[in-house]
Design an enzyme around this catalytic site. Structure first.
Site, PDB file in Angstrom:
ATOM      1  N   ASP A 146      55.809  10.117  29.059  1.00  0.00           N
ATOM      2  CA  ASP A 146      56.823   9.253  30.634  1.00  0.00           C
ATOM      3  C   ASP A 146      55.846   7.761  30.415  1.00  0.00           C
ATOM      4  OD1 ASP A 146      53.818   8.876  30.038  1.00  0.00           O
ATOM      5  OD2 ASP A 146      52.856   9.614  31.713  1.00  0.00           O
ATOM      6  N   HIS A 147      55.681   7.063  29.363  1.00  0.00           N
ATOM      7  CA  HIS A 147      55.022   6.026  30.056  1.00  0.00           C
ATOM      8  C   HIS A 147      56.406   4.815  28.870  1.00  0.00           C
ATOM      9  CE1 HIS A 147      50.657   6.595  31.161  1.00  0.00           C
ATOM     10  NE2 HIS A 147      50.766   5.577  30.348  1.00  0.00           N
ATOM     11  N   ASP A 162      44.517   8.763  28.414  1.00  0.00           N
ATOM     12  CA  ASP A 162      44.858   8.062  30.034  1.00  0.00           C
ATOM     13  C   ASP A 162      43.840   7.889  31.365  1.00  0.00           C
ATOM     14  OD1 ASP A 162      47.674   6.289  30.937  1.00  0.00           O
ATOM     15  OD2 ASP A 162      46.327   7.934  32.647  1.00  0.00           O
ATOM     16  N   ARG A 219      47.100   0.899  40.230  1.00  0.00           N
ATOM     17  CA  ARG A 219      46.134  -0.526  40.322  1.00  0.00           C
ATOM     18  C   ARG A 219      47.178  -1.521  39.924  1.00  0.00           C
ATOM     19  NH1 ARG A 219      44.331   1.156  34.503  1.00  0.00           N
ATOM     20  NH2 ARG A 219      42.296   1.905  35.825  1.00  0.00           N
ATOM     21  N   SER A 249      42.547   0.156  32.098  1.00  0.00           N
ATOM     22  CA  SER A 249      43.713   1.350  31.403  1.00  0.00           C
ATOM     23  C   SER A 249      42.515   1.597  30.232  1.00  0.00           C
ATOM     24  CB  SER A 249      44.646   0.809  30.897  1.00  0.00           C
ATOM     25  OG  SER A 249      44.917   1.848  29.793  1.00  0.00           O
ATOM     26  N   ARG A 271      43.857   2.547  27.508  1.00  0.00           N
ATOM     27  CA  ARG A 271      44.553   2.198  25.974  1.00  0.00           C
ATOM     28  C   ARG A 271      43.045   1.868  24.589  1.00  0.00           C
ATOM     29  NH1 ARG A 271      47.777  -2.443  28.766  1.00  0.00           N
ATOM     30  NH2 ARG A 271      48.110  -0.612  30.261  1.00  0.00           N
TER      31      ARG A 271
END
Length: 782
Positions: A129-130, A194, A476, A671, A673
């Protein structure tokens, strides 16, 4: 239908690792039969085990339990012996499943490959999806993404097949919407790579965002560690109506708690007002709980969840949840560490921003506030959708406003984009006419993907540096988050408010009181939005986008080209040499907010998420250097010249100089990440010293063998000079709860000592000593 395996007591329900689309209407039977070929035996609903663990813990603690405590403690690896103290002890947990989005899955799967294990131990999925950039429209953008990212998609698909992971192809939809439609259910514990994984709390699930190394632990069958969360209660009374939406609940809560007010806590909603919120509305609230730093958020099981489960083909789970509802609601008299009360009947529509999601304004006041602060009033773009607000109900309420404008001969004055949350949502809003209405009012329907919400937006209507305003239904809105333009003032609100403001074209418009002028010159007010919670004709599943993992994947070949600039196999980090860290050079002393977007930017950098060396070229390029108030311009203390942060870091590493980053409050907000932790480790960093950390980032740093440390006295931040060398001492006696010391060596020859706190437990200290959590995992396999 998918095969169900029930015990006599009806406690175990085998779920597929494919789509949970069980459509029973005759009109959809043909599509459903195709979808059903994708199911396999997978995760199990076992309320008996949950109930047993809850009973053990309740007897031990001798007190009523909150809902989140029931689900979290119900997943303890050792409910009998585990020490449990909110905010203090580390829990060892057994989550039920893992979900990864494609940007983070690359590094997670590379780490899993490095572990040497043959297959995942729990049901796991990858969601593409990213990596889909919004540019023209859904179909064209999806096709371009498949071509541009072919190497990465092939890696993820083959790695998923080899190691037993389900694979949702590009175009399937956003990970959190797919989880809600297929995998979340009341009482499940799921971890996802995520930060907005908490979306699943809308279905009474404990869903927690983590880094890839945490996902590897769970996929490897190792108990997963989480600091025992505090519990913030939000009691809801009254009911939502008119222009007020579920999004306004979390916008209001964000304004109360701020971006770090939920750190270390689970936010638990309860009270009579809960029943006025749809299941997908509850998911919206939980999703954006990530913006207050919360570990996760959750709602108690109720009839709205039951209806959603039934509508998404999970009637049997709803029946089981009804039987075990006692496990899925809080005990009477349970204690919350903090309690907030909101009367939904009095709540007004909100809009938060710019530049931070906790700057809350009533919509009725934002125009005047914008004028006072010099924020642009004209709205350039309105964007609805994202993992936060892309449900059928969201699209229906937005379409009801668009239809009113069209009936009056109006279209949006601002550009308008629509992002469906999943292929199922896209197909259903196309069938039911919502998509056409949204297009007719001026909207562009983008691909079923994250798109502009995460910076995957090829925006061309303004130049970089041009001051402008956008309004979104995203979660965000950090500086440059959506379009890489630091001058873009991004505001977060509900899809219906976005739609109304896009029609009006200005922030200085309150749809509850203000009038529009139609094509005939007549004034009119928009009527409050309406929309069905769920489609009356069941969901249309759309295209089949799921790849089922084979029963045996040992023969599947996973290729990583050594010359690839997008994928790179990992080399283990060096283990600790047993000595104190002497004379670490300060790489950068960061001024103010430093989110994971500042540490490891997204947008165009997403293409390097599988290549650690290449993506390390974005290390801290968005952080503000306190020495000169510049971005990506720091002094190389070896040469005296100024350069970019990653360039100076590489120079230090090449010359054998280890370094440290100094930061401010809530460092690593945003995030999940883990690249924000991998990159400093890869380029020679050894410690990050700040006033406070965001939860996920602190854990990610520990996992990669770095030292996340906090000032015992926050004022010590001011003692550190940009050209200092710092020695971290006391590591030979590194133990939980015992602070470390740092000696600051100034360039004028003077020095001073400060105390640094840490939150390491014994297992995490072993990660540091081994060089990383992955190194430690390998040690334990020998």
């Amino acid at each position: 239908m998918a095969s169900y395996c029930m015990t006599v007591s009806r406690l175990r329900l085998v779920l597929g690792d494919g789509a949970r689309r069980l459509h029973v209407s005759a009109a959809l039977s043909a599509k459903a039969s195709v979808a059903m070929s994708r199911f396999e035996a997978g995760s199990a609903v076992n309320y008996e085990k949950l109930l047993n663990n809850i009973s053990i813990v309740r007897k031990r603690l001798n007190r009523p339990l909150t809902l989140s405590e029931k689900i979290v403690y119900g997943h303890l690896d050792d409910p009998v012996g585990q020490e449990i103290a909110r905010g203090r002890t580390y829990l060892r947990l057994r989550p039920d499943r893992v979900a990864m989005q494609d940007a983070t899955a690359q590094m997670a799967m590379l780490q899993f490959i490095s572990s040497g294990l043959p297959r995942v131990a729990v049901p796991s999925t990858i969601h593409c999806d990213h990596l889909i950039e919004a540019q023209i429209g859904g179909a064209q953008d999806l096709q371009r993404a498949k071509e541009v990212n072919q190497e990465v998609y092939n890696f993820l698909a083959t790695a998923a097949a080899k190691y037993g992971v389900g694979f949702w192809k590009p175009g399937s939809g956003i990970i959190h919407q797919i989880i809600l439609e297929n995998y979340a259910y009341p009482g499940v514990m799921l971890i996802g790579t995520d930060s907005h994984t908490p979306n699943g709390g809308g279905l009474g699930a404990i869903c927690i965002g983590v880094g890839g190394a945490d996902a590897v632990d769970v996929m490897a069958g190792i108990p997963w560690e989480l600091k025992c969360p505090n519990v913030i209660g939000v009691k809801l009374t009254g009911s939502l109506s008119g222009w007020t939406s579920p999004k306004d609940v979390i916008l209001k809560v964000a304004g109360i708690l701020t971006v770090k007010g939920g750190t270390g806590a689970i936010v638990e909603y309860h009270g009579p007002g809960v029943d006025s919120i749809s299941c997908t509305g509850m998911a919206t609230i939980c999703n954006m709980g990530a913006e207050i730093g919360a570990t996760t958020s959750v709602f108690p099981y109720n009839h709205r969840m039951k209806t959603y489960l039934e509508k998404t083909g999970r009637k049997e789970i709803a029946e089981l949840a009804d039987e075990y509802k006692e496990c899925l609601v809080p005990d009477s008299g349970c204690h919350y560490d903090q309690l907030i009360e909101l009367n939904l009947s009095e709540l007004k529509p909100h809009i938060n921003g710019p530049f931070t999601p906790d700057l809350a304004h009533p919509v009725s006041e934002v125009g005047a506030t914008a004028q006072k602060n010099g924020w642009p009033l004209d709205i350039k773009v309105g964007l609805i959708g994202s993992c936060t607000n892309s449900s059928y109900e969201d699209m229906g309420r937005a379409a009801s406003l668009a239809k009113q404008a069209l009936d009056r001969g109006l279209k949006c004055k601002a550009q308008f984009t629509v992002t469906p949350g999943s292929e199922q949502i896209r197909a259903t809003i196309e069938r039911d006419g919502y998509a056409k209405i949204l297009r007719d009012v001026g909207g562009v329907v983008l691909a079923n993907a994250c798109g502009p919400c995460i910076g995957q937006w090829d925006r061309r209507d303004v130049k970089k540096g041009e001051k402008n305003t956008i309004v979104t239904s995203f979660n965000r809105n950090f500086t440059a988050r959506n379009d890489a333009n630091p001058a873009t003032h991004a505001f977060v609100t509900s899809p219906e408010i976005v739609t109304a403001l896009a029609i009006a074209g200005t922030l200085n418009f309150n749809p509850e009181t203000d009038y529009l002028t139609d094509s005939k010159g007549e004034k009119f007010k928009l009527v409050a939005p309406t929309g069905d919670e769920l489609p009356s004709r069941d969901f249309d599943p759309g295209e089949d986008t799921y790849q089922h993992p084979p029963t045996e994947g040992g023969s599947v070949r996973v290729d990583v080209n050594p010359q690839s600039n997008r994928l790179q196999l990992l080399e283990p980090f060096l283990k600790w040499d047993g000595k104190d860290l002497e004379d670490l050079q300060v790489l950068i002393k960061v001024k103010g907010k430093c989110t994971t977007d500042h540490i490891s930017a997204a947008g165009p950098w997403l293409k390097f998420r599988g290549h650690l060396d290449n993506i390390s070229n974005n290390l801290l390029i968005g952080a503000v250097n306190i020495d000169n108030d510049a971005v990506n311009k720091i002094k190389n203390q070896l040469t005296g010249e100024y350069g970019g942060v990653p360039d100076v870091a590489r120079f230090y590493k090449a010359n054998g100089v280890q370094w440290v980053v100094v930061g401010d409050e809530n460092y690593g907000e945003g995030s999940s990440r883990e690249h924000a932790a991998l990159e400093p480790r890869h380029l020679g960093g050894r410690a990050i010293i700040v006033k406070s950390f965001a939860r996920i980032h602190e854990t990610n740093l520990k996992k990669q063998g770095l030292l996340p440390l906090t000032f015992s006295d926050p004022r010590d931040y001011d003692k550190i000079r940009p050209d200092d060398k710092i020695s971290i001492v006391g590591l030979k006696s590194f133990t939980p709860g015992k602070p470390l010391a740092a000696v600051l060596k100034h360039s004028d020859g003077s020095s001073e000592s400060i105390v640094l706190n840490h939150t390491f437990n014994e297992t995490q200290i072993e990660w540091f000593q081994a060089g990383s959590a992955l190194n430690r995992m390998k040690q334990l396999q020998k």
